[in-house]
Design an enzyme around this catalytic site. Sequence first.
Site, PDB file in Angstrom:
ATOM      1  N   GLU A  95       0.841  -1.195   0.000  1.00 54.44           N
ATOM      2  CA  GLU A  95       0.000   0.000   0.000  1.00 54.44           C
ATOM      3  C   GLU A  95       0.873   1.242   0.000  1.00 54.44           C
ATOM      4  O   GLU A  95       1.815   1.344   0.785  1.00 54.44           O
ATOM      5  CB  GLU A  95      -0.911   0.041   1.241  1.00 54.44           C
ATOM      6  N   GLU A 110     -13.977   5.015   0.064  1.00 54.78           N
ATOM      7  CA  GLU A 110     -14.844   4.073   0.775  1.00 54.78           C
ATOM      8  C   GLU A 110     -15.483   4.782   1.965  1.00 54.78           C
ATOM      9  O   GLU A 110     -14.809   5.103   2.941  1.00 54.78           O
ATOM     10  CB  GLU A 110     -14.043   2.861   1.243  1.00 54.78           C
ATOM     11  N   LYS A 159     -15.465   3.187   5.895  1.00 53.92           N
ATOM     12  CA  LYS A 159     -14.246   2.831   6.618  1.00 53.92           C
ATOM     13  C   LYS A 159     -14.192   3.545   7.964  1.00 53.92           C
ATOM     14  O   LYS A 159     -14.649   4.682   8.108  1.00 53.92           O
ATOM     15  CB  LYS A 159     -13.012   3.204   5.795  1.00 53.92           C
ATOM     16  N   GLU A 216      -9.281   8.857   6.060  1.00 51.82           N
ATOM     17  CA  GLU A 216      -9.268   7.423   5.782  1.00 51.82           C
ATOM     18  C   GLU A 216     -10.281   7.014   4.718  1.00 51.82           C
ATOM     19  O   GLU A 216     -10.119   5.984   4.061  1.00 51.82           O
ATOM     20  CB  GLU A 216      -9.525   6.651   7.078  1.00 51.82           C
TER      21      GLU A 216
END
Length: 492
Positions: free
Chosen positions: A268, A318, A321, A329
């Site tokens: 990542e 997203e 999350k 985030e």
Amino acid sequence: MGFQRFSTCFLLALCILSQSLAKGTLGFACNWGTITSHPLPAQIMVKLMRDNGINKVKLFEADPMALKALGNSGIQVMVGIPNDLLDSLATNVNAAIAWVDQNVSAFISKNGVDIRYVAVGNEAFLKTYNGRFVQSTFPAIKNIQAALIKAGLGRQVKVTTPLNADVYQSDTGLPSGGHFRPDIQNQMMSIIKFLSQSNGPLTFNIYPFLSLDADPNFPKEFAFFDGSAAPVVDGSITYTNVFDANFDTLISALEKNGFGSMNVIIGEVGWPTDGTSNANIKSAQRFNQGLVDRIVKKQGTPKRPTPPEIYMFALLDEDLKSIDPGPFERHWGIFNFDGSMKYPLNLGGGKSLVGAKGVKYLAKQWCVISTQANVMDPNFAQSMSKACTYADCTSLAPGSSCSGLDTKGNASYAFNMYYQRLDQRKDACQFNGLSVVTNIDPSPSQGSCHFEIMIDIGKHETKSTSFAAPKIGLAYKFMLVSSFSFTLSLFI
């Protein structure tokens, strides 16, 4: 400059840029996260990846819809195992056999999915877990490997485990001083030896953004590949960016333990676009374009001139999350939640990033605060709290894209996010008489604040109003209330 400024501290979860070749061209790869209230159809996601030359993808869990869509797509897959399964997989090899049979063998044989890796756990040695998964990770790795061999997939599918960069450190503050954390040294050596013997790679997550965001004294330019910060000199090696320094600290740790040639994947790396002042479109584009350029040029680091596979985080935003690490985030995507482009990227070879095609949206209507509403209404704060408890209001956080709205603007944004989250149901724009539905886009004419229209997943006529609230964290709830209270005070 201490290495602690280089290291990353949180789990975060991406789009990979790999150096593998697909059909004669440089291939890209991507972490496909699914923690979202309104997921894009899997077939649209696969087409989005193919349209952008993405030939590798990492799933954080064995999502059946995603895996089926990836069948016969030409995209190689890394399938993840969540941390909450580690204990059962570590103590029961039959559980590992069952997991491999259901989530690997079945999709390879029945759906033609090209699964290449199983990622056991995700940043299981993260300091914030307080050792919760330290004892179960290695046994789980061994049992999954045994299950793959039993299934006849031992050569085709390799085991790995993604680890956070906080598993290594440097007491000298320089990459050459790199070593593994003493509290997990034995576990790290067991895993590294096992993966080396089974030809499995080590996977590490590196986040220059977190180094910058966590330390107000961190030199901002050092976070970027094209930065102008003063270099870090380590003997005969000069480092001009934190990514190289961080990665080579890992390589130093491996060298000191006799595994200097160990295969390493970057699981990542990326840059978010909202949720804090350092997370914005300009910085994300700058960082990710620099990363793409390095991959296209096949540029490694001073200690590893040959570049590793690099998985960029993430493909899409997203909205469900956890934001315990921070409001950013939910905004790591190179694309927006609907697959639309946030910013252009030059992918090399005359190709540029393209957005998703065939996405269906709800009607062009928004829920906003009524012109007759009074911010001193006793139901006002309660309505805001309700909206932001069940919908994503992270763009209202200080320093974020919509943080410049006034009190009524904050309310309109919150009301609309709730309205869209509930698929524009009629009862979703009822905030004690404070709200109305409008066909006029309330997004500010300037800046990057945008009032969303949700994608249509066929649930907008559902009658039930009950659904689980996303995990937003106590710290963020306090921040929202404090920020709102401050804004409200300006109008008293």
